[in-house]
Design an enzyme around this catalytic site. Structure first.
Site: not given
Ligand code: UT7
Length: 325
Positions: A113, A252, A282
């Protein structure tokens, strides 16, 4: 001295949208639980024929068009992904071939990520040393292909997509003025001791399978708020600016509650936080450049703005970059 400048951005999402209600028909979950615990309402999921490289190529083309550049102008491609089309070669080389970029290296960065922060910092370093002139920095993922669709604790959280920026080397002949555009400061971190909190239970060298994502969400949440708050303060200190100077934070997009908690710890109002987790869920390495591109295109992020990028993910890895647009 200011580092390289962002001169264009682009993004791409699969056509297919999967809502929380769609997922509630497959696993024991509900729209209410997902929205309350994460802020997610829907996610885009890659269909047949859509892969990490097709999304990356579309995002890269949009970024080049936005920058008014052609593939021949690019001499470096850094692509962040944890879901490459193939174990090798690097997905970046597929992008290079599809775009027809004749020059320079193309490679993938694996930091899950926080991959976009790792890719941005790597490209900025190469551009700042003069090793390249213009880079495509891409985050692209198809996490839907590594989810366990029976596991309600993870399958509701992720989506697919890609985002890209074009980075241009600082002009040595005309050094940036104070307040001019460019990367002001970046910090990256890793802590391999936390492997078991967020990982994929397969891989070519261990199981010879692709594997599925496994996460202890509550623990990851706790580490995320602490690590992100610390790295944001480090970058602010390095750049010699204070949190109030930030115009936008592009985090993020893992969980709306992490975004809120991190902004609160910095003393930043919610209006300065770019939020796309409701629409995209996500998307791992894609989430920061995707959110950045959306906010640039809808006119929120403008030239001259001071923008903080930040992310944390499996490894653990985490990082932040402060950029004047
Ligand atoms: O991108 C990389 C970084 N990743 C992250 O930052 C993710 C960080 N973690 C999170 O976002 C949150 O921890 C989650 C969204 C994953 C979970 O939220 P939580 O508030 O931490 O919930 P929890 O894991 O403590 O679970 C609470 C309850 C549990 O039931 P019991 O044990 O209390 O009876 C879970 O089994 O919620 C249950 N649960 C669900 N219920 C309905 C877990 N997933 C679901 C679900 N639907 N999808």
């Amino acid at each position: 001295m200011t580092g390289s400048r962002i001169v264009g951005s682009g993004s791409a999402l699969p056509e297919q949208i999967v809502t929380n209600h769609d997922l509630a028909a497959r696993v024991d979950t509900s729209d209410e639980w997902i929205i309350e615990r994460t802020g997610i309402r829907q996610r885009h999921i890659a269909g047949e024929g859509e892969t990490t490289s097709t999304l990356a190529i579309a995002a890269a083309r949009a970024a080049l068009a936005d920058a008014g550049l052609t593939p021949a102008d690019i001499d470096l491609i850094v692509l962040a992904t944890a879901t490459p089309d193939n174990t090798f070669p690097a997905t970046a080389t597929k992008v290079q071939h599809a775009l027809g970029c004749p020059n320079g290296p193309a490679f993938d960065v694996g930091a899950v990520c926080s991959g976009f922060l790792y890719a941005l910092t790597t490209a900025d370093s190469l551009l700042t040393t003069g090793a390249a002139r213009r880079a495509l920095v891409i985050g692209a993922e198809t996490f839907s292909r590594i989810l366990d669709w029976e596991d309600r604790t993870t399958c509701v959280l992720f989506g697919d997509g890609a985002g890209a920026v074009v980075l241009e080397a600082p002009d040595q002949a005309r050094p940036a003025q104070n307040g001019g555009p460019g990367v002001l400061a970046s910090r990256l971190h890793a802590d391999g001791a936390q492997h078991d909190l967020l990982y994929v239970d397969g891989g070519p060298s261990s199981t010879q399978t692709v594997g599925h994502l496994r996460m202890k969400g509550r623990e990851v949440f706790r580490h995320a708020v602490v690590n992100l708050t610390n790295v944001l303060h480090e970058v602010l200190d390095d750049a010699g600016v204070c949190a109030d100077d930030i115009d936008w934070i592009v985090p993020h997009q893992a969980n709306k509650r992490i975004l809120d908690a991190t902004a609160k710890k910095l003393g930043l109002p919610a209006e300065k936080v770019i939020v796309t987790v409701d629409m995209h869920a996500n998307t791992s390495a894609a989430s920061v450049p995707l959110a950045f591109d959306m906010a640039r295109r809808d006119g929120r992020i403008k030239p001259g703005d001071l923008v903080m990028f930040e992310a944390m993910g499996g490894g653990f890895t985490w990082g932040a970059s402060l950029v004047r647009i």
